[in-house]
Motif scaffolding. Sequence first.
Motif, mmCIF file in Angstrom:
data_model
loop_
_atom_site.group_PDB
_atom_site.id
_atom_site.type_symbol
_atom_site.label_atom_id
_atom_site.label_comp_id
_atom_site.label_asym_id
_atom_site.label_seq_id
_atom_site.Cartn_x
_atom_site.Cartn_y
_atom_site.Cartn_z
ATOM 1 N N ILE A 235 34.363 33.506 46.120
ATOM 2 C CA ILE A 235 33.325 34.492 46.455
ATOM 3 C C ILE A 235 32.651 34.909 45.157
ATOM 4 O O ILE A 235 33.323 35.306 44.199
ATOM 5 C CB ILE A 235 33.922 35.708 47.171
ATOM 6 C CG1 ILE A 235 34.561 35.269 48.503
ATOM 7 C CG2 ILE A 235 32.870 36.778 47.409
ATOM 8 C CD1 ILE A 235 35.297 36.374 49.219
ATOM 9 N N THR A 236 31.337 34.812 45.120
ATOM 10 C CA THR A 236 30.612 35.099 43.886
ATOM 11 C C THR A 236 30.135 36.544 43.839
ATOM 12 O O THR A 236 29.982 37.200 44.873
ATOM 13 C CB THR A 236 29.409 34.159 43.724
ATOM 14 O OG1 THR A 236 28.550 34.289 44.870
ATOM 15 C CG2 THR A 236 29.862 32.720 43.605
ATOM 16 N N GLN A 237 29.889 36.995 42.649
ATOM 17 C CA GLN A 237 29.411 38.360 42.426
ATOM 18 C C GLN A 237 28.112 38.590 43.186
ATOM 19 O O GLN A 237 27.205 37.765 43.190
ATOM 20 C CB GLN A 237 29.182 38.584 40.939
ATOM 21 C CG GLN A 237 28.685 39.975 40.586
ATOM 22 C CD GLN A 237 28.409 40.115 39.099
ATOM 23 O OE1 GLN A 237 28.541 39.153 38.349
ATOM 24 N NE2 GLN A 237 28.019 41.287 38.658
ATOM 25 N N GLY A 238 28.025 39.728 43.855
ATOM 26 C CA GLY A 238 26.830 40.091 44.611
ATOM 27 C C GLY A 238 26.812 39.589 46.040
ATOM 28 O O GLY A 238 25.928 39.949 46.814
ATOM 29 N N PRO B 162 30.148 26.913 42.629
ATOM 30 C CA PRO B 162 30.067 28.355 42.877
ATOM 31 C C PRO B 162 31.181 29.108 42.159
ATOM 32 O O PRO B 162 32.342 28.715 42.199
ATOM 33 C CB PRO B 162 30.215 28.444 44.407
ATOM 34 C CG PRO B 162 29.640 27.159 44.895
ATOM 35 C CD PRO B 162 30.054 26.134 43.879
ATOM 36 N N GLY B 163 30.794 30.172 41.484
ATOM 37 C CA GLY B 163 31.742 30.971 40.719
ATOM 38 C C GLY B 163 31.783 30.640 39.242
ATOM 39 O O GLY B 163 32.365 31.400 38.465
ATOM 40 N N THR B 164 31.180 29.512 38.837
ATOM 41 C CA THR B 164 31.168 29.142 37.422
ATOM 42 C C THR B 164 30.265 30.087 36.630
ATOM 43 O O THR B 164 29.136 30.362 37.028
ATOM 44 C CB THR B 164 30.665 27.695 37.236
ATOM 45 O OG1 THR B 164 31.481 26.804 37.993
ATOM 46 C CG2 THR B 164 30.708 27.289 35.771
ATOM 47 N N SER C 222 35.506 37.225 57.914
ATOM 48 C CA SER C 222 35.731 35.795 58.139
ATOM 49 C C SER C 222 36.037 35.045 56.840
ATOM 50 O O SER C 222 36.502 33.907 56.873
ATOM 51 C CB SER C 222 34.509 35.168 58.816
ATOM 52 O OG SER C 222 33.359 35.289 57.993
ATOM 53 N N ASP C 223 35.777 35.673 55.694
ATOM 54 C CA ASP C 223 36.039 35.044 54.401
ATOM 55 C C ASP C 223 37.451 35.318 53.895
ATOM 56 O O ASP C 223 37.826 34.845 52.822
ATOM 57 C CB ASP C 223 35.035 35.542 53.350
ATOM 58 C CG ASP C 223 33.607 35.162 53.694
ATOM 59 O OD1 ASP C 223 33.412 34.060 54.232
ATOM 60 O OD2 ASP C 223 32.694 35.970 53.429
ATOM 61 N N PHE C 224 38.234 36.077 54.684
ATOM 62 C CA PHE C 224 39.554 36.494 54.225
ATOM 63 C C PHE C 224 40.618 36.228 55.277
ATOM 64 O O PHE C 224 40.339 36.160 56.472
ATOM 65 C CB PHE C 224 39.555 37.992 53.882
ATOM 66 C CG PHE C 224 38.597 38.382 52.793
ATOM 67 C CD1 PHE C 224 38.987 38.347 51.469
ATOM 68 C CD2 PHE C 224 37.302 38.769 53.094
ATOM 69 C CE1 PHE C 224 38.098 38.699 50.458
ATOM 70 C CE2 PHE C 224 36.409 39.120 52.098
ATOM 71 C CZ PHE C 224 36.807 39.086 50.776
ATOM 72 N N ARG D 10 32.272 41.448 41.478
ATOM 73 C CA ARG D 10 32.612 40.379 40.527
ATOM 74 C C ARG D 10 33.025 39.164 41.348
ATOM 75 O O ARG D 10 33.280 39.257 42.549
ATOM 76 C CB ARG D 10 33.742 40.796 39.587
ATOM 77 C CG ARG D 10 35.056 41.103 40.292
ATOM 78 C CD ARG D 10 36.183 41.278 39.290
ATOM 79 N NE ARG D 10 37.438 41.623 39.937
ATOM 80 C CZ ARG D 10 38.253 40.746 40.508
ATOM 81 N NH1 ARG D 10 37.930 39.461 40.534
ATOM 82 N NH2 ARG D 10 39.387 41.126 41.066
ATOM 83 N N SER D 11 33.080 38.029 40.696
ATOM 84 C CA SER D 11 33.490 36.809 41.385
ATOM 85 C C SER D 11 34.994 36.817 41.623
ATOM 86 O O SER D 11 35.769 37.353 40.823
ATOM 87 C CB SER D 11 33.099 35.579 40.571
ATOM 88 O OG SER D 11 31.694 35.477 40.469
ATOM 89 N N MET D 12 35.412 36.210 42.751
ATOM 90 C CA MET D 12 36.818 36.133 43.115
ATOM 91 C C MET D 12 37.168 34.689 43.440
ATOM 92 O O MET D 12 36.417 34.005 44.133
ATOM 93 C CB MET D 12 37.122 37.024 44.320
ATOM 94 C CG MET D 12 37.072 38.505 44.025
ATOM 95 S SD MET D 12 37.304 39.496 45.525
ATOM 96 C CE MET D 12 35.634 39.414 46.209
ATOM 97 N N ALA D 13 38.295 34.244 42.960
ATOM 98 C CA ALA D 13 38.744 32.880 43.204
ATOM 99 C C ALA D 13 39.430 32.785 44.565
ATOM 100 O O ALA D 13 39.929 33.788 45.098
ATOM 101 C CB ALA D 13 39.700 32.435 42.106
ATOM 102 N N GLU D 14 39.446 31.584 45.107
ATOM 103 C CA GLU D 14 40.154 31.352 46.362
ATOM 104 C C GLU D 14 41.634 31.706 46.184
ATOM 105 O O GLU D 14 42.269 31.346 45.211
ATOM 106 C CB GLU D 14 40.017 29.885 46.780
ATOM 107 C CG GLU D 14 40.737 29.536 48.065
ATOM 108 C CD GLU D 14 40.570 28.076 48.432
ATOM 109 O OE1 GLU D 14 41.245 27.624 49.374
ATOM 110 O OE2 GLU D 14 39.766 27.378 47.764
ATOM 111 N N GLY D 15 42.162 32.446 47.145
ATOM 112 C CA GLY D 15 43.559 32.853 47.086
ATOM 113 C C GLY D 15 43.784 34.193 46.414
ATOM 114 O O GLY D 15 44.910 34.709 46.421
#
Length: 203
Positions: free
Chosen positions: A51-54, A128-130, A60-62, A90-95
């Motif tokens: 999940i990216t910032q903003g 995405p997220g980079t 459904s994403d969780f 802020r950006s969040m990584a999978e998991g």
Amino acid sequence: MTTHTRVRRTPWGDARFYIGIALVALSILGVWLIVNASRSTVPVLRADRTITQGEALSSSDFSVVDVSLGAASEGYLSPQDLAAGQIATRSMAEGELLSSAAVGDAADARTTTLVVESSVGLPAGIEPGTVVELWQAPPLDEGFDEPRILVADVTVASLVKTESMMAQDHPAVELVIDRSDVSDVLSAITGGAALSVVPMGSR
């Protein structure tokens, strides 16, 4: 001759005996509370994807997972805490578990997204997220000026897919950009600058 008889005190007649028992009982109770707290779990949200910032947050994403966090559980969101109109700050990584510090209201967002075409293609590993830097080479009468950083520390929101042949030479990415930098980026785009997306630390 006078004989003095020593009075033998019974253990239960000494206050220190009762204090000792109390301390042992408190120690046992403390250990029991610690063990019981470590075994207790609470339901929190875990990201099923990057999940990216903003980005707007949706249930459904969780996934809901039960974890043992102890006192730290107050810093994470449970399913009932996620409300409409919330975004990732802020950006969040999978998991990753969804912390309250990573959530904000869309009305207070300081970022937006812009689609930018890279004039030299995209380096491997861009997704995405980079976190990247956006470079520009301003146009001259003949060719382009020396490249320079236009915006540092921006996040890739998505890779824009298109079927056109031109897009294969100039791939586009959607970037999360601070609103204060939008004017400079738009000016570079409309001014014909050659833009490049560079991963952080690759210079």
